[in-house]
Design an enzyme around this catalytic site. Structure first.
Site, short mmCIF file in Angstrom:
data_model
loop_
_atom_site.label_atom_id
_atom_site.label_comp_id
_atom_site.label_asym_id
_atom_site.label_seq_id
_atom_site.Cartn_x
_atom_site.Cartn_y
_atom_site.Cartn_z
N GLN A 79 5.53 52.78 -37.52
CA GLN A 79 6.02 53.19 -36.20
C GLN A 79 6.51 51.98 -35.42
OE1 GLN A 79 3.86 56.19 -34.32
NE2 GLN A 79 5.18 56.20 -32.55
N PHE A 80 7.81 51.68 -35.56
CA PHE A 80 8.39 50.53 -34.88
C PHE A 80 8.33 50.67 -33.37
CE2 PHE A 80 11.99 53.37 -34.96
CZ PHE A 80 12.67 53.09 -33.78
N THR A 81 8.20 51.90 -32.85
CA THR A 81 8.21 52.10 -31.41
C THR A 81 6.98 51.49 -30.71
OG1 THR A 81 7.20 54.29 -31.59
CG2 THR A 81 9.61 54.18 -31.58
#
Length: 192
Positions: A79-81
């Site tokens: 999850q890059f967010t």
């Protein structure tokens, strides 16, 4: 490297209406990789995930057992967010997240390292880079934020804080229709 760890009764990841990863009791971990992360960051987070004590012992005493102690399962979802900044405007800024090609390799290495430290058969993942639906039953609820850099942030510089306060006050005056720049006497926050 950042992770959001949730103690779960069960969790699953679906991509295009197909379950690609699922676990029973254990932890669901959202994993974000920053552009500056190294294998040291990966090692730190991997050890934290398997060793952090979020489960009760046999007598019901809280915070006594880890995923590894109880031989439970782990669901890892990239999850890059987690590296999204929301300080300016209304659109998140993801410049601190590692680019896809490099982060895919580091995420795969991370899952492999978890398997080496623990038991690969007890680790499920989502599908890197895909639009995923993550379903879970949070047990507790227990949710923890982990950061290999230990959320280290610079302390604000007092001079910068004063300058920012002056700019904010001037902006507020303009917004309220004064249309003039605030003078230094009006913005003096030191009481001089």
């Amino acid at each position: 490297m950042r992770a959001v760890l949730q103690k779960v009764a069960q969790a699953s990841v679906t991509v295009n209406n197909k379950v690609v990863g699922e676990i029973g009791r254990g932890v669901c971990v959202l994993v974000g990789i920053s552009k500056d992360d190294t294998r040291d960051d990966m090692e730190y987070i991997a050890k934290k995930i398997i060793g952090i004590r979020v489960f009760d012992d046999a007598e019901g005493n809280m915070w006594k057992k880890s995923t590894q102690d109880l031989e439970l399962e782990i669901l890892c979802v990239s999850q890059f967010t987690l590296y999204g900044k929301t300080t300016k405007g209304s659109k998140p800024d993801f410049h601190d997240a590692m680019k896809s090609d490099r982060s895919r390799q580091l995420f795969d290495d991370f899952v492999e390292r978890l398997g080496q430290l623990y038991d690969r058969s007890k680790i499920a993942t989502g599908e890197f880079g895909a639009m995923m639906q993550v379903s879970l039953v949070n047990d507790g609820p227990v949710t923890l934020e982990l950061d290999s850099r230990k959320f280290t942030y610079k302390k604000p510089d007092p001079a910068l804080a004063t300058k920012l306060a002056a700019k904010a006050a001037a902006k507020e005056q303009r917004r309220n229709g004064f249309g003039q720049k605030a003078n230094a006497e009006d913005l003096d926050t030191n009481g001089d």
